[in-house]
Design a protein around this motif. Structure first.
Motif, short mmCIF file in Angstrom:
data_model
loop_
_atom_site.label_atom_id
_atom_site.label_comp_id
_atom_site.label_asym_id
_atom_site.label_seq_id
_atom_site.Cartn_x
_atom_site.Cartn_y
_atom_site.Cartn_z
N TYR A 26 0.85 -1.19 0.00
CA TYR A 26 0.00 0.00 0.00
C TYR A 26 0.88 1.24 0.00
O TYR A 26 1.84 1.33 0.77
N THR A 27 0.53 2.20 -0.84
CA THR A 27 1.26 3.46 -0.88
C THR A 27 0.27 4.60 -1.05
O THR A 27 -0.46 4.66 -2.04
N GLY A 28 0.25 5.50 -0.07
CA GLY A 28 -0.53 6.72 -0.18
C GLY A 28 0.37 7.90 -0.45
O GLY A 28 1.47 7.77 -1.02
N GLY A 29 -0.06 9.08 -0.03
CA GLY A 29 0.69 10.29 -0.34
C GLY A 29 2.08 10.32 0.27
O GLY A 29 3.04 10.73 -0.38
N ILE A 30 2.20 9.86 1.54
CA ILE A 30 3.52 9.87 2.18
C ILE A 30 4.47 8.96 1.41
O ILE A 30 5.62 9.31 1.15
N GLY A 31 3.98 7.77 1.05
CA GLY A 31 4.85 6.80 0.37
C GLY A 31 5.34 7.27 -0.98
O GLY A 31 6.51 7.04 -1.34
N ARG A 32 4.48 7.95 -1.74
CA ARG A 32 4.91 8.46 -3.05
C ARG A 32 5.84 9.66 -2.88
O ARG A 32 6.80 9.82 -3.64
N VAL A 204 -16.52 11.39 -17.30
CA VAL A 204 -16.07 10.74 -16.08
C VAL A 204 -15.62 11.78 -15.06
O VAL A 204 -14.73 12.59 -15.34
N VAL A 205 -16.24 11.74 -13.89
CA VAL A 205 -15.83 12.53 -12.74
C VAL A 205 -15.06 11.57 -11.82
O VAL A 205 -15.63 10.60 -11.32
N LEU A 206 -13.78 11.82 -11.62
CA LEU A 206 -12.93 10.91 -10.86
C LEU A 206 -12.67 11.48 -9.47
O LEU A 206 -12.09 12.55 -9.32
N PHE A 207 -13.13 10.75 -8.44
CA PHE A 207 -12.82 11.10 -7.05
C PHE A 207 -11.54 10.39 -6.66
O PHE A 207 -11.44 9.16 -6.77
N LEU A 208 -10.55 11.15 -6.16
CA LEU A 208 -9.28 10.58 -5.74
C LEU A 208 -9.08 10.77 -4.25
O LEU A 208 -9.19 11.89 -3.74
N GLY A 209 -8.79 9.69 -3.56
CA GLY A 209 -8.51 9.77 -2.13
C GLY A 209 -9.15 8.62 -1.39
O GLY A 209 -10.01 7.91 -1.92
N ARG A 210 -8.69 8.40 -0.17
CA ARG A 210 -9.31 7.38 0.66
C ARG A 210 -10.79 7.71 0.83
O ARG A 210 -11.17 8.88 0.88
N ALA A 241 -8.20 3.82 -1.43
CA ALA A 241 -8.29 2.70 -0.49
C ALA A 241 -9.41 2.93 0.51
O ALA A 241 -9.87 4.05 0.73
N GLY A 242 -9.85 1.85 1.10
CA GLY A 242 -10.84 1.89 2.16
C GLY A 242 -10.50 0.85 3.20
O GLY A 242 -9.43 0.26 3.19
#
Length: 399
Positions: A26-32, A204-210, A241-242
């Motif tokens: 798993y990689t979120g904002g910190i990881g990238r 397409v409306v793209l929601f990005l984020g947990r 992710a969820g």
């Protein structure tokens, strides 16, 4: 205070993190952010030791050129050799048990108390077992903050919000996050779309984020209900992710917010690893990041780099690099009506929206890894040069 940094030439940094792009599953904002930043520190002549603390198996042991991946956790790594800087986010308090003499700089990037506050979440609502786990995490993060020689905040908004929660913090500097601008742009150009991506020509409306309340997931669905009334062909794609029920509404609860005719217009992608995320961003008509509050918002930087129209919320970390009507649309947080109106404008007026996106793409060079690494080194040198100071009065620290 040991390890006072006087020059970055031949310096050695110990970096601790729970995630790292290309190494953890798993990689979120910190990881990238760290996966872009640490090789840039190495290019500046710094020797980097990386301690990843995760319960999951690593998917790779290649952390990048000049990065030495070490096991056993940050405490063991710190005892194994001399480090001029220890750099770690406050999340989970990975560096909380280091000695007070450690040259510790904590990267303010949203701790559990702030996450709870933004989400409107009350720990008392948790089962007793989870309450204990949460309390331990909060205590570790607090301990790390006050044991730090200095703080590196990802934005002014983050520093102000954290200072309200923790009076009498150590000295701090603001250093923006970074992304690998060139790599993101190249990946978006070559990547395919994730499995499950809509295969029709609908907008397409793209929601990005947990899929968390603090990320505005409920506001996104409330806005899409309004969008569907005017643009019934439009689709909402949710990428993120969820799995943390403390902060998330259920999918069923979100779907109930929509009329029956809109429910089959929603696509759930979950966590999208690797370059497919950038392929999705490139193919969306508009990306929405409707956080109720955000410390910085790396994903918005990635959207700007790729050149897709972007909608963010005002009043937090996005304000550091997003300007309404110039490089994006910015709407108040927790305002589904304004969010729906911005989506409608982006879909109905794609040429105008793309013009904003082109302006955004021209502004991202300052967020590339090398300039950010240089600024971080300067901030670290400044903070550690003045790190010998009286211990904080315990009466000033919140219990």
């Amino acid at each position: 205070m040991t390890g006072i940094l006087t020059s970055h030439a031949d310096a050695r940094w110990l970096v601790a993190t729970p995630e790292y792009a290309g190494v953890t599953a798993y990689t979120g904002g910190i990881g990238r952010h760290y996966a872009a930043l640490l090789p840039a520190l190495a290019r500046q002549g710094i020797a980097v030791d990386l301690a990843i603390e995760t319960n999951d198996e690593l998917v790779s042991d290649d952390a990048g050129d000049g990065i030495r991946l070490i096991g056993g956790g940050v405490r063991r790594a710190y005892r194994s050799r001399r480090h001029d800087v220890v750099f770690a986010p406050e999340w989970r308090g990975l560096a909380a048990m280091l000695p007070r003499t450690a040259p510790l700089l904590t990267n303010l990037a949203t701790g559990v108390r702030l996450a709870d506050e933004v989400s409107g979440f009350r720990p008392a609502d948790l089962p007793i077992g989870q309450r204990v786990v949460r309390a331990r995490q909060a205590a570790a993060e607090r301990r790390q903050l006050y044991r730090s020689a200095g703080l590196i905040s990802i934005s002014r908004a983050m520093l102000e919000r954290t200072s309200d929660l923790y009076p009498g913090l150590p000295p701090a500097r603001v250093v923006r996050n970074c992304i690998d601008v060139d790599a993101v742009a190249a990946a978006a150009a070559r990547a395919g779309v994730p499995q499950g991506w809509p295969d029709d020509e609908a907008p397409v409306v793209l929601f990005l984020g947990r899929s968390e309340r603090r990320k505005g997931i409920e506001d996104a669905f409330s806005a899409f209900r309004r969008v569907h009334e005017e643009l019934p062909r439009a689709r909402l794609v949710v990428a993120g992710a969820g799995g943390d029920a403390r902060y998330e509404p259920t999918r069923a609860a979100l779907v109930e917010m929509l009329p029956p005719s809109a429910r089959d217009r929603v696509t759930w992608l979950g966590h999208v690893p690797g370059d497919e995320l950038y392929g999705a961003i490139a193919r969306a008509d508009v990306v929405i990041c409707p956080s109720r509050w955000e410390g910085f918002g790396n994903v918005a930087l990635e959207v700007k780099t790729i050149g897709t129209p972007l909608i963010v919320t005002s009043g937090s970390g996005y304000d550091e690099f997003c300007t309404d009507g110039q490089d994006c649309q910015s709407v108040p947080p927790a305002d589904p009506e304004r969010l729906a109106a911005a989506i409608d404008v982006a879909v109905r007026h794609p040429a105008w929206a793309r013009t904003l996106a082109e302006h955004a793409r021209a502004q991202v060079a300052d967020f590339a890894p090398d300039p950010v690494a240089r600024d971080l080194i300067g901030a670290a040198t400044d903070l550690l040069a003045g790190a010998i100071r009286p211990r904080l009065d315990a009466s000033r620290r919140p219990r």
